[in-house]
Design an enzyme around this catalytic site. Structure first.
Site, mmCIF file in Angstrom:
data_model
loop_
_atom_site.group_PDB
_atom_site.id
_atom_site.type_symbol
_atom_site.label_atom_id
_atom_site.label_comp_id
_atom_site.label_asym_id
_atom_site.label_seq_id
_atom_site.Cartn_x
_atom_site.Cartn_y
_atom_site.Cartn_z
ATOM 1 N N HIS A 13 0.847 -1.197 0.000
ATOM 2 C CA HIS A 13 0.000 0.000 0.000
ATOM 3 C C HIS A 13 0.883 1.247 0.000
ATOM 4 O O HIS A 13 1.726 1.410 0.871
ATOM 5 C CB HIS A 13 -0.920 0.011 1.227
ATOM 6 C CG HIS A 13 -2.095 -0.917 1.083
ATOM 7 N ND1 HIS A 13 -3.318 -0.668 1.651
ATOM 8 C CD2 HIS A 13 -2.228 -2.084 0.414
ATOM 9 C CE1 HIS A 13 -4.153 -1.643 1.344
ATOM 10 N NE2 HIS A 13 -3.513 -2.519 0.600
ATOM 11 N N TYR A 46 -9.339 5.704 7.411
ATOM 12 C CA TYR A 46 -9.581 6.003 8.825
ATOM 13 C C TYR A 46 -10.597 7.136 8.857
ATOM 14 O O TYR A 46 -10.350 8.201 8.277
ATOM 15 C CB TYR A 46 -8.291 6.457 9.510
ATOM 16 C CG TYR A 46 -7.247 5.369 9.680
ATOM 17 C CD1 TYR A 46 -6.454 4.960 8.615
ATOM 18 C CD2 TYR A 46 -7.048 4.760 10.914
ATOM 19 C CE1 TYR A 46 -5.493 3.961 8.769
ATOM 20 C CE2 TYR A 46 -6.085 3.766 11.083
ATOM 21 C CZ TYR A 46 -5.314 3.375 10.010
ATOM 22 O OH TYR A 46 -4.372 2.393 10.172
ATOM 23 N N PRO A 104 -5.025 0.395 18.531
ATOM 24 C CA PRO A 104 -4.732 -0.045 17.160
ATOM 25 C C PRO A 104 -4.754 1.065 16.104
ATOM 26 O O PRO A 104 -4.467 0.801 14.935
ATOM 27 C CB PRO A 104 -5.840 -1.071 16.883
ATOM 28 C CG PRO A 104 -6.932 -0.720 17.825
ATOM 29 C CD PRO A 104 -6.303 -0.118 19.027
ATOM 30 N N TYR A 135 3.843 6.329 10.201
ATOM 31 C CA TYR A 135 3.007 5.192 9.800
ATOM 32 C C TYR A 135 3.847 4.121 9.098
ATOM 33 O O TYR A 135 3.662 2.925 9.328
ATOM 34 C CB TYR A 135 1.883 5.679 8.870
ATOM 35 C CG TYR A 135 0.751 4.678 8.722
ATOM 36 C CD1 TYR A 135 -0.300 4.649 9.638
ATOM 37 C CD2 TYR A 135 0.739 3.769 7.672
ATOM 38 C CE1 TYR A 135 -1.339 3.736 9.520
ATOM 39 C CE2 TYR A 135 -0.307 2.847 7.542
ATOM 40 C CZ TYR A 135 -1.340 2.842 8.468
ATOM 41 O OH TYR A 135 -2.359 1.924 8.341
#
Ligand code: APR
Ligand code: PHB
Length: 401
Positions: free
Chosen positions: A72, A201, A293, A391
């Site tokens: 990704h 998200y 998470p 990230y």
């Protein structure tokens, strides 16, 4: 029974460490409380940092991950009806993440361990670390009704948050840092095509939602829910209806729904235990730290602990340098705290904290701060880069000489 490194727990931490050590000729035995099938039944996250993927390659277990895992290049953050893309690749000079389920990694590692003839005792009961402050530690345990002692040089406590290892460090030596969040995540797994090609998200007045995936035909979704909610309170239909309300409209309109394969609620927690080493016992992964998470960091922080302990054990055995073990805790904790801070920050920005007390300010003030924080970071390229570089994962630290 004797080995060089005795490992407690056959989760991803224990299995990856065992495989890497074996590659360097370091003998290890794993003791696991439950069956292999039980371990594989726990659905967990699925975003791997490049550092993690490289470690799996170094362990020689990457064939299926490289074939089936999806790279990704970015993900979306949605709020107030708008989707903003975090271009991981563009913002980090080419770094990406791999979408590949933790269950798959665990299964690959289990098969590789079996094929290499490395010993694992599943359903080992009452595992107890002994004499960890001496030069001759061991693990006592029960297996098929008999009592055993596994003598070893070192013990790797890879036994998760509820394991025995952390409790072995005396309370007066150990400091635990914790934040619990006033909500949980309800997850649903389904054999339906993902809502979008990348993760989304979603910050929403009704609560946070996440659209994730495992493959082109399998999706994973999450909803922020009150801690008091039970899985039984949520029919599949209720889940899909609520998810549609929280997803951006264009995504919701095209959402493919279907029966759930699994549904579960997980509480959110930030937790760190310091130090991560006591004598010849090392804490690795969830045994020492838990993150909410929201940043996809749980598995990846476990991997950086494994990388550090692997380098240390390799130096201990190949360069006969036992003193280097004292580096473990500081190196591991520096990266752990970075991941903790990122996960806490993302959680604060993206969830609805409702009427909960949020420290020394009221909920409405906290909400304004967090709305502004997210708007600021999403609104500038530098802001998006700050999210992106964390990230994809901060670099692993090397040992000092
Ligand atoms: N004796 C033997 N085994 C034990 C004991 C014990 N007393 N207590 C726990 N275990 C086993 C558990 O059954 C489990 O299989 O240790 C394993 C720990 O695995 P995980 O909880 O998965 O922890 P870890 O391997 O550190 O994985 C890192 O990353 O995505 C996150 O939380 C997620 O599990 C994930 C973690
Ligand atoms: C998941 O797919 O389970 C997942 C992905 C990203 C997260 C958390 C969970 O941040």
């Amino acid at each position: 029974m004797k080995t060089q490194v005795a490992i407690i727990g056959a989760g991803p931490s224990g299995l990856l460490l065992g495989q890497l050590l074996a590659k360097q000729g370091i003998d290890n035995i794993i003791l696991e409380r439950v069956t292999g099938d039980y371990v594989l039944g726990r659905i967990r996250a699925g975003i791997l940092e490049q550092g993690f993927a490289d470690l799996v390659r170094e362990a020689g277990v990457a064939e299926r991950m490289d074939a089936e895992g999806e790279v990704h290049d970015g993900f979306d953050i949605a709020s107030e009806g708008k989707r903003v893309r975090i271009d991981l690749k563009g913002l980090t000079g080419g770094k990406t993440v791999v979408c590949y389920g933790q269950v798959e990694i665990t299964q690959d590692l289990m098969l590789a361990r079996e094929a290499a003839g490395l010993q694992t005792f599943y359903e080992a009961n009452d595992v107890q670390p002994q004499d960890v402050k001496t030069d001759a530690p061991s693990l006592t345990f029960e297996y098929q009704g008999e009592s055993y002692r596994l003598e070893c040089d070192y013990i790797a406590g890879c036994d998760g948050f509820h394991g025995v290892s952390r409790q072995t460090i005396p309370e007066e030596v150990r400091t635990e840092y914790e934040r619990v969040y006033p909500f949980g995540w309800l997850g649903l797994l389904s054999d339906t095509p993902p809502a979008h090609s990348e993760l989304i998200y979603c910050k929403h007045e009704r609560g946070f939602a996440l659209a994730s995936m495992r493959s082109e035909t399998r999706s994973r979704y999450y909803l922020q829910v009150p801690l008091a909610d039970k899985v039984e309170d949520w029919s599949d239909d209720a889940f899909w209806a609520e998810l549609k309300k929280r997803l951006p409209q264009d995504i919701a309109e095209n959402l493919v729904t279907g029966p759930s394969l699994e549904k579960s609620i997980a509480p959110l927690r930030s937790f760190v235990c310091e130090p991560m080493q006591y004598g010849r016992l090392f804490l690795v992964g969830d045994a020492a730290h838990i993150v909410p998470p929201t940043g996809a960091k749980g598995l990846n922080l476990a991997a950086s602990d494994v990388a550090t302990l692997y380098k240390i054990m390799t130096r201990v055995y190949q360069q006969n340098d036992p003193d280097c073990i004292s580096q473990y805790s500081d190196i591991a904790l520096r990266r752990v705290w970075n991941g903790e801070r990122f996960s806490w920050w993302m959680s604060n920005m993206l969830h609805n904290f409702g009427q909960m007390e949020t420290g020394d300010m009221d909920a409405a003030t906290f909400k304004r701060f967090m709305d502004s924080e997210l708007g600021y970071f999403l609104g500038s390229e530098n802001g998006r880069r700050v999210i992106a570089e964390q990230y994809v994962g901060l670099p692993y630290e090397e040992l000092t000489d």
